[in-house]
Write a protein that holds these residues in place. Structure first.
Motif, PDB file in Angstrom:
ATOM      1  N   ASP A 160       0.823  -1.212   0.000  1.00 34.47           N
ATOM      2  CA  ASP A 160       0.000   0.000   0.000  1.00 34.47           C
ATOM      3  C   ASP A 160       0.855   1.258   0.000  1.00 34.47           C
ATOM      4  OD1 ASP A 160      -2.237  -1.619   0.060  1.00 34.47           O
ATOM      5  OD2 ASP A 160      -2.449  -1.527   2.247  1.00 34.47           O
ATOM      6  N   ALA A 161       2.017   1.190   0.653  1.00 39.92           N
ATOM      7  CA  ALA A 161       2.879   2.367   0.779  1.00 39.92           C
ATOM      8  C   ALA A 161       3.602   2.716  -0.521  1.00 39.92           C
ATOM      9  CB  ALA A 161       3.894   2.150   1.895  1.00 39.92           C
ATOM     10  N   LEU A 162       3.668   1.791  -1.459  1.00 40.27           N
ATOM     11  CA  LEU A 162       4.330   2.081  -2.726  1.00 40.27           C
ATOM     12  C   LEU A 162       3.524   3.118  -3.508  1.00 40.27           C
ATOM     13  CD1 LEU A 162       5.301  -1.520  -3.931  1.00 40.27           C
ATOM     14  CD2 LEU A 162       6.837   0.202  -2.963  1.00 40.27           C
ATOM     15  N   PRO A 163       4.169   4.048  -4.153  1.00 34.89           N
ATOM     16  CA  PRO A 163       3.424   5.031  -4.950  1.00 34.89           C
ATOM     17  C   PRO A 163       2.831   4.389  -6.199  1.00 34.89           C
ATOM     18  CG  PRO A 163       5.784   5.326  -5.258  1.00 34.89           C
ATOM     19  CD  PRO A 163       5.633   4.302  -4.181  1.00 34.89           C
ATOM     20  N   GLU A 164       1.603   4.790  -6.514  1.00 29.76           N
ATOM     21  CA  GLU A 164       0.970   4.305  -7.750  1.00 29.76           C
ATOM     22  C   GLU A 164       1.375   5.239  -8.888  1.00 29.76           C
ATOM     23  OE1 GLU A 164      -3.438   3.544  -9.734  1.00 29.76           O
ATOM     24  OE2 GLU A 164      -3.270   4.170  -7.637  1.00 29.76           O
ATOM     25  N   LYS A 165       2.083   4.693  -9.844  1.00 30.53           N
ATOM     26  CA  LYS A 165       2.581   5.512 -10.945  1.00 30.53           C
ATOM     27  C   LYS A 165       1.770   5.280 -12.217  1.00 30.53           C
ATOM     28  CE  LYS A 165       7.277   5.787  -9.114  1.00 30.53           C
ATOM     29  NZ  LYS A 165       8.731   5.612  -9.393  1.00 30.53           N
ATOM     30  N   ALA A 166       1.785   6.272 -13.079  1.00 30.33           N
ATOM     31  CA  ALA A 166       1.029   6.199 -14.337  1.00 30.33           C
ATOM     32  C   ALA A 166       1.817   5.379 -15.350  1.00 30.33           C
ATOM     33  CB  ALA A 166       0.755   7.602 -14.862  1.00 30.33           C
ATOM     34  N   VAL A 167       1.772   4.075 -15.186  1.00 34.73           N
ATOM     35  CA  VAL A 167       2.505   3.173 -16.077  1.00 34.73           C
ATOM     36  C   VAL A 167       1.516   2.243 -16.765  1.00 34.73           C
ATOM     37  CG1 VAL A 167       4.627   3.244 -14.724  1.00 34.73           C
ATOM     38  CG2 VAL A 167       2.867   1.565 -14.162  1.00 34.73           C
ATOM     39  N   ASP A 168       1.916   1.706 -17.896  1.00 37.09           N
ATOM     40  CA  ASP A 168       1.079   0.745 -18.610  1.00 37.09           C
ATOM     41  C   ASP A 168       1.150  -0.615 -17.927  1.00 37.09           C
ATOM     42  OD1 ASP A 168       0.358   2.615 -20.533  1.00 37.09           O
ATOM     43  OD2 ASP A 168       2.044   2.083 -21.843  1.00 37.09           O
ATOM     44  N   LEU A 169       0.020  -1.295 -17.858  1.00 40.50           N
ATOM     45  CA  LEU A 169      -0.006  -2.654 -17.333  1.00 40.50           C
ATOM     46  C   LEU A 169       0.668  -3.586 -18.335  1.00 40.50           C
ATOM     47  CD1 LEU A 169      -3.642  -2.796 -15.895  1.00 40.50           C
ATOM     48  CD2 LEU A 169      -1.521  -2.268 -14.686  1.00 40.50           C
ATOM     49  N   ARG A 170       1.173  -4.694 -17.847  1.00 46.21           N
ATOM     50  CA  ARG A 170       1.858  -5.657 -18.719  1.00 46.21           C
ATOM     51  C   ARG A 170       1.446  -7.066 -18.295  1.00 46.21           C
ATOM     52  NH1 ARG A 170       7.614  -3.951 -15.816  1.00 46.21           N
ATOM     53  NH2 ARG A 170       7.229  -5.184 -13.943  1.00 46.21           N
ATOM     54  N   PRO A 171       0.184  -7.415 -18.485  1.00 44.84           N
ATOM     55  CA  PRO A 171      -0.337  -8.702 -18.000  1.00 44.84           C
ATOM     56  C   PRO A 171       0.405  -9.892 -18.592  1.00 44.84           C
ATOM     57  CG  PRO A 171      -1.890  -7.669 -19.509  1.00 44.84           C
ATOM     58  CD  PRO A 171      -0.840  -6.647 -19.199  1.00 44.84           C
ATOM     59  N   LEU A 172       0.473 -10.946 -17.795  1.00 40.93           N
ATOM     60  CA  LEU A 172       1.098 -12.178 -18.255  1.00 40.93           C
ATOM     61  C   LEU A 172       0.370 -12.707 -19.482  1.00 40.93           C
ATOM     62  CD1 LEU A 172       1.654 -13.809 -14.752  1.00 40.93           C
ATOM     63  CD2 LEU A 172       3.440 -12.957 -16.297  1.00 40.93           C
ATOM     64  N   ARG A 173       1.117 -13.307 -20.409  1.00 44.75           N
ATOM     65  CA  ARG A 173       0.580 -13.741 -21.691  1.00 44.75           C
ATOM     66  C   ARG A 173       0.288 -15.242 -21.682  1.00 44.75           C
ATOM     67  NH1 ARG A 173       5.806 -11.603 -24.636  1.00 44.75           N
ATOM     68  NH2 ARG A 173       6.531 -12.845 -22.860  1.00 44.75           N
ATOM     69  N   PRO A 174      -0.427 -15.731 -22.695  1.00 42.30           N
ATOM     70  CA  PRO A 174      -0.776 -17.155 -22.736  1.00 42.30           C
ATOM     71  C   PRO A 174       0.422 -18.093 -22.659  1.00 42.30           C
ATOM     72  CG  PRO A 174      -2.103 -15.948 -24.322  1.00 42.30           C
ATOM     73  CD  PRO A 174      -1.099 -14.971 -23.778  1.00 42.30           C
ATOM     74  N   ALA A 175       1.576 -17.679 -23.175  1.00 37.04           N
ATOM     75  CA  ALA A 175       2.756 -18.551 -23.177  1.00 37.04           C
ATOM     76  C   ALA A 175       3.556 -18.467 -21.886  1.00 37.04           C
ATOM     77  CB  ALA A 175       3.655 -18.203 -24.360  1.00 37.04           C
ATOM     78  N   ASP A 176       3.137 -17.592 -20.956  1.00 37.21           N
ATOM     79  CA  ASP A 176       3.903 -17.368 -19.736  1.00 37.21           C
ATOM     80  C   ASP A 176       3.503 -18.327 -18.619  1.00 37.21           C
ATOM     81  OD1 ASP A 176       5.242 -15.218 -20.877  1.00 37.21           O
ATOM     82  OD2 ASP A 176       3.780 -13.746 -20.141  1.00 37.21           O
ATOM     83  N   LEU A 177       4.353 -18.333 -17.577  1.00 35.78           N
ATOM     84  CA  LEU A 177       3.939 -18.960 -16.334  1.00 35.78           C
ATOM     85  C   LEU A 177       2.772 -18.180 -15.743  1.00 35.78           C
ATOM     86  CD1 LEU A 177       7.190 -19.857 -14.321  1.00 35.78           C
ATOM     87  CD2 LEU A 177       5.601 -21.418 -15.433  1.00 35.78           C
ATOM     88  N   CYS A 178       1.981 -18.863 -14.919  1.00 34.03           N
ATOM     89  CA  CYS A 178       0.905 -18.206 -14.197  1.00 34.03           C
ATOM     90  C   CYS A 178       1.301 -17.987 -12.742  1.00 34.03           C
ATOM     91  CB  CYS A 178      -0.368 -19.043 -14.291  1.00 34.03           C
ATOM     92  SG  CYS A 178      -1.793 -18.292 -13.478  1.00 34.03           S
ATOM     93  N   TYR A 179       1.794 -19.038 -12.110  1.00 34.86           N
ATOM     94  CA  TYR A 179       2.296 -18.937 -10.739  1.00 34.86           C
ATOM     95  C   TYR A 179       3.105 -20.186 -10.434  1.00 34.86           C
ATOM     96  CZ  TYR A 179      -1.647 -21.987  -9.428  1.00 34.86           C
ATOM     97  OH  TYR A 179      -2.544 -23.022  -9.341  1.00 34.86           O
ATOM     98  N   ILE A 180       3.747 -20.198  -9.277  1.00 31.41           N
ATOM     99  CA  ILE A 180       4.515 -21.356  -8.818  1.00 31.41           C
ATOM    100  C   ILE A 180       3.819 -21.929  -7.595  1.00 31.41           C
ATOM    101  CG2 ILE A 180       6.706 -22.142  -7.838  1.00 31.41           C
ATOM    102  CD1 ILE A 180       8.064 -19.938  -9.502  1.00 31.41           C
ATOM    103  N   GLN A 181       3.527 -23.214  -7.641  1.00 28.49           N
ATOM    104  CA  GLN A 181       2.804 -23.903  -6.569  1.00 28.49           C
ATOM    105  C   GLN A 181       3.748 -24.883  -5.884  1.00 28.49           C
ATOM    106  OE1 GLN A 181      -0.978 -24.280  -5.725  1.00 28.49           O
ATOM    107  NE2 GLN A 181       0.252 -24.953  -3.989  1.00 28.49           N
ATOM    108  N   PHE A 182       3.946 -24.712  -4.598  1.00 27.32           N
ATOM    109  CA  PHE A 182       4.735 -25.695  -3.866  1.00 27.32           C
ATOM    110  C   PHE A 182       3.861 -26.896  -3.560  1.00 27.32           C
ATOM    111  CE2 PHE A 182       7.533 -22.046  -2.972  1.00 27.32           C
ATOM    112  CZ  PHE A 182       8.714 -22.610  -3.411  1.00 27.32           C
ATOM    113  N   SER A 183       4.311 -28.060  -4.038  1.00 23.58           N
ATOM    114  CA  SER A 183       3.497 -29.263  -3.924  1.00 23.58           C
ATOM    115  C   SER A 183       3.501 -29.782  -2.500  1.00 23.58           C
ATOM    116  CB  SER A 183       4.011 -30.357  -4.870  1.00 23.58           C
ATOM    117  OG  SER A 183       5.348 -30.693  -4.552  1.00 23.58           O
TER     118      SER A 183
END
Length: 585
Positions: A160-183
């Motif tokens: 929350d303390a980080l400043p919100e800057k006027a930057v473009d979003l860069r969402p993860l793409r279909p070929a990317d990882l989504c997340y890492i799950q520890f089994s």
């Protein structure tokens, strides 16, 4: 404050036909459904429409991008059930970061073990930031020491303390990882399962489609499952979201304290889909069956999933017996089988079929690895029941293989292998561990044992947990369940495994010693040994586990026999009749 609606009035339902998580949330945000959070008393604490979840995620993403985090860097998140988790997880998706959801501490007295776990997960994931609930800020700070790459850590306030800057979003793409799950089971040597966007989309399509839960407009999900576990994160966040459903959440801690609130929330909000491992149904029955509210109405519950551990039909039968008067339909049970390395789901039982069992001869199963139908299904010494877990999801292949690697026929027990679009590409940063379970042509060795029965899979246990005594296969679950059935120990208070004595394998049963002195401990050990001898006709050693320590569990709360065995070999448990520390040490 009212619960969010179960149905969108103007947004047509799309059932998991998306390319990325960001695309899923973008679509759901156009409707009125969303997530609601409840207390242990059943009070509605907060509610967020998917539109608000998306707006908050965008804010978090711009903060992360503005802070200089690069595409593909990892963000470790302690995955408690609260709105901040959704901010961080979905914010990472829009910022191009890879979220790494991890567990929160379980039980008491485990600070050192939890810190050790966090350090290993930070090392395994290479995370550059670690955030979570404010109560864990100190843990995250301590764990981050020695990891100079971790540039941000603390409670949600640090984001929350980080400043919100006027930057473009860069969402993860279909070929990317989504997340890492520890089994599960990876606390000591964590393996980070790489969940790709494409694998997740394939698994969601199978889960929510006709071969799975067959989600329809107006369905509503309810869950107490932890969001750091695949069944909670995919089954009861991603799957409902991918179909634009509303979800009602209870934290795992509040469920453990008041399990009836799970059922009350389903009843009050007319929930239609909910899942639990066997122990969740068992806990609800033991705590709530004697005081069922007069207005409890579970007739709305059309998909009562069961998975995440060995499915225990007697537990489900007791649950159905207890709550049928309140409208529960035992045919709503959907036994299933899955694992994190395949995102989540592998097989589903046919909807409307309920729990079906195959009763086999225990001797033939252990001696010949053959699931021969029992002559007398009521013979507790010779008969053993297993639950049919259904057919493999469309687009996937499943084989049961023998020691020579060749596929086996019906009723022959072997190792289960799976291939298809939901299978992970490997463990993060661990090519050698990946090659141990993944073949060059994409087959995953699940490490599970089972057999085919008329096109459906029956899971009998884990290959690595199997106990072999004089050439005979003994399933540790048989020992543990026998002790519980004879009321020698409570549910979940025993772990069975074997050790190599040099002259062969020896069965050891570690039990939680809820006793006051050494004499009572010796009596408990005699009772356990006698019950094991009666149940499976083998002798065993008994190790008494201090209540203050408890039996080790995996990150998903399941019993860890491997860690219990390691503790036993390290001399951490009392063995009556041998010099050791006292039970209460």
């Amino acid at each position: 404050m009212d619960p969010l609606p179960s149905r969108n009035t103007h947004l047509p339902q799309r059932r998991a036909n998306f390319a990325t998580v960001a695309e899923i949330l973008d679509y759901a945000a156009q409707g009125q459904t969303g997530i609601s959070f409840y207390s242990a008393k059943g009070e509605l604490l907060s509610a967020l429409a998917w539109r608000e979840v998306r707006e908050r995620a965008h804010v978090t993403a711009r903060k992360l991008i503005g802070a200089g985090f690069a595409v593909g860097e990892r963000l470790l998140i302690t995955a408690d059930t609260w709105p901040g988790f959704f901010d961080a997880f979905f914010g990472a998706q829009y910022a191009g970061l890879i979220p790494v959801p991890v567990s929160i501490p379980v039980g008491i007295g485990g600070k050192d073990a939890y810190l050790d776990q966090l350090r290993r997960q930070l090392a395994a994931s290479g995370a550059v930031a670690a955030v979570g609930i404010d109560d864990l800020a100190g843990f995250l700070a301590d764990a981050a020491k020695g990891f100079p790459a971790v540039r941000l850590h603390g409670g949600k306030g640090v984001l929350d303390a980080l400043p919100e800057k006027a930057v473009d979003l860069r969402p993860l793409r279909p070929a990317d990882l989504c997340y890492i799950q520890f089994s599960s089971g990876s606390t000591r040597h964590p393996h980070g399962v790489q969940i790709t966007q494409r694998a997740l989309m394939a698994n969601l399509a199978g889960m929510t489609g006709p071969a799975g839960l067959d989600v329809i407009p107006g369905d509503r999900a309810a869950s107490w499952l932890p969001l750091y576990h695949d069944m909670g994160l995919i089954g009861f966040l991603m799957a409902p979201l991918s179909c634009q459903l509303s979800i009602d959440y209870l934290t795992p801690r509040d469920f453990a304290r008041r399990p009836m609130q799970w059922l009350n929330i389903i009843s009050r909000n007319r929930g239609t889909i909910s899942y639990s491992p066997s122990f969740g149904y068992d806990l609800s029955t033991r705590r709530g069956a004697t005081q069922v509210p007069a207005d409890l109405d579970l007739s709305c519950w059309r998909r009562a999933g069961i998975g995440g551990d060995m499915i225990r039909p007697e537990v489900l039968n007791r649950f159905a017996d207890a709550f049928e008067p309140s409208g529960f339909d035992r045919k709503a049970f959907i036994p299933s089988y899955g694992m994190a390395e395949v995102c989540l789901a592998i097989t589903f039982s046919p909807k409307g079929a309920g729990v079906r069992t195959d009763v086999v001869d225990r001797v033939a199963l252990g001696k010949d690895q053959a699931a021969v139908p029992a002559v007398d299904p009521q013979d507790g010494h010779r008969a053993r029941s297993f639950v049919l877990c259904g057919r493999v999801l469309p687009g996937h292949l499943l084989e049961v293989r023998g020691p020579d690697g060749k596929p086996l026929a019906d009723r022959q027990v072997g190792r289960i292998f799976i291939k298809g679009p939901s299978v992970m590409p490997g463990y993060f940063g661990e090519p050698e561990a990946s090659r141990e379970v993944l073949s060059a042509d994409g087959w995953l060795d699940t490490g599970d044992l089972g057999y085919w029965l008329a096109g459906e899979i029956v899971v009998t246990g884990r290959a690595k947990d199997l106990i072999i005594i004089n050439g005979r296969n003994v399933w540790p679950q048989d020992i543990e369940w026998a002790l519980e059935a004879r009321r020698v120990v409570k549910n979940g208070d025993a772990a069975a495994f074997s050790v190599d004595t040099g002259a062969g394998e020896r069965v050891v049963v570690a039990v939680l010693a809820r006793v006051s002195d050494a004499e009572a401990g010796e009596a408990l050990a005699r009772d356990v040994a006698g019950a094991v001898r009666e149940a499976i006709a083998v002798d065993c050693d008994v190790a008494l586990v201090p209540p203050t320590t408890g039996l080790p569990t995996t990150s998903s709360g399941k019993l860890s026999r491997a860690r219990t065995k390691a503790n036993y070999l390290a001399g951490l448990y009392t063995v009556p009749g041998s010099p050791s520390k006292p039970i209460a040490a």
